[in-house]
Design an enzyme around this catalytic site. Structure first.
Site, PDB file in Angstrom:
ATOM      1  N   HIS A 161      -4.593   2.190   7.611  1.00  0.00           N
ATOM      2  CA  HIS A 161      -3.352   2.284   7.889  1.00  0.00           C
ATOM      3  C   HIS A 161      -3.124   3.216   6.610  1.00  0.00           C
ATOM      4  CE1 HIS A 161       1.979   1.397   7.318  1.00  0.00           C
ATOM      5  NE2 HIS A 161       1.127   1.875   6.223  1.00  0.00           N
ATOM      6  N   GLU A 162      -3.319   3.235   5.424  1.00  0.00           N
ATOM      7  CA  GLU A 162      -3.023   4.380   4.052  1.00  0.00           C
ATOM      8  C   GLU A 162      -3.986   5.055   4.420  1.00  0.00           C
ATOM      9  OE1 GLU A 162       0.091   3.906   2.775  1.00  0.00           O
ATOM     10  OE2 GLU A 162      -0.014   1.889   3.025  1.00  0.00           O
ATOM     11  N   GLY A 186       0.268  -0.807  -0.050  1.00  0.00           N
ATOM     12  CA  GLY A 186       0.010   0.146   0.050  1.00  0.00           C
ATOM     13  C   GLY A 186       0.512   1.276  -0.149  1.00  0.00           C
ATOM     14  N   HIS A 237      -2.261   8.464   6.872  1.00  0.00           N
ATOM     15  CA  HIS A 237      -1.010   8.418   6.038  1.00  0.00           C
ATOM     16  C   HIS A 237      -1.865   9.616   5.368  1.00  0.00           C
ATOM     17  CE1 HIS A 237       2.817   6.613   6.183  1.00  0.00           C
ATOM     18  NE2 HIS A 237       1.974   5.660   5.358  1.00  0.00           N
ATOM     19  N   GLN A 276       3.128   9.987   1.103  1.00  0.00           N
ATOM     20  CA  GLN A 276       4.647   9.316   1.447  1.00  0.00           C
ATOM     21  C   GLN A 276       5.073   9.962  -0.533  1.00  0.00           C
ATOM     22  OE1 GLN A 276       2.463   5.413   1.775  1.00  0.00           O
ATOM     23  NE2 GLN A 276       4.411   4.964   2.957  1.00  0.00           N
ATOM     24  N   CYS A 324       5.966  -0.098   7.071  1.00  0.00           N
ATOM     25  CA  CYS A 324       5.585   0.906   6.098  1.00  0.00           C
ATOM     26  C   CYS A 324       6.822   1.869   5.656  1.00  0.00           C
ATOM     27  CB  CYS A 324       5.143   2.414   6.780  1.00  0.00           C
ATOM     28  SG  CYS A 324       4.815   3.365   6.411  1.00  0.00           S
ATOM     29  N   LEU A 325       6.923   1.650   4.361  1.00  0.00           N
ATOM     30  CA  LEU A 325       7.293   2.304   3.011  1.00  0.00           C
ATOM     31  C   LEU A 325       8.449   3.608   3.788  1.00  0.00           C
ATOM     32  CD1 LEU A 325       6.215   1.725  -0.649  1.00  0.00           C
ATOM     33  CD2 LEU A 325       7.540   0.139   0.710  1.00  0.00           C
TER      34      LEU A 325
HETATM   35 ZN   LIG Z   1       2.405   3.447   5.555  1.00  0.00          ZN
END
Ligand SMILES: [Zn+2]
Length: 146
Positions: free
Chosen positions: A131-132, A46, A135, A51, A89-90
């Site tokens: 999660h997304e 995701g 953000h 991000q 998480c990226l």
């Molecule tokens: Zn993330």
């Protein structure tokens, strides 16, 4: 399509709240494609627009290996259940964090052509969407560690 640089924990932009998308056009679709490419290249499941440095309410989530959803203005309108599990998480490199999430959610969003979507997501897929969506509010997993 183009690969975009991923913002990393400590970057102030990740802490800002994203704005609603009011006009869905080619630029929005191009951004979503870039998000998808960047997510896949980094082995993510995701990614959210902040991000890659864009404060707009857009996320890309992997439902299965073959099904990726691009969601604009996603909203979680119902949630139930509760489960704690590790998430990565990226934007938070090399760290898994235990986070509590609902096990079932109802989501409303628009697709990349402005069509209205409403669907139920469960378990891992629900976790990815929550999660997304976090953000988009400037919330990261490190804030939610249990
Ligand atoms: Zn993330």
């Amino acid at each position: 399509m183009a690969l975009r640089e991923i913002r990393i924990l400590g970057d102030e932009l990740l802490r800002k709240k994203s704005r609603e998308v009011t006009e869905i056009n080619d630029k929005i679709r191009e951004t979503l494609s870039d998000m998808q490419e960047t997510m896949l290249k980094n082995d993510g499941v995701g990614i959210a627009a902040p991000q890659i440095g864009i404060l707009k309410r857009m996320i890309v989530v992997m439902k299965t290996e073959k099904e990726i959803l691009k969601l604009i203005n996603p909203e979680i309108v119902e949630m139930s259940g509760e489960a704690v599990d590790y998430e990565g998480c990226l934007s938070v490199k090399k760290k898994s964090v235990k986070v509590k999430r609902p096990t079932k959610i109802k989501v409303r969003a628009q697709d990349e052509y402005g069509n209205k979507l409403e669907f139920v997501a469960e378990d891992f897929f629900a976790r990815v969407i929550c999660h997304e969506v976090d953000h988009l509010e400037g919330i990261l997993i490190v804030d939610k560690e249990v």
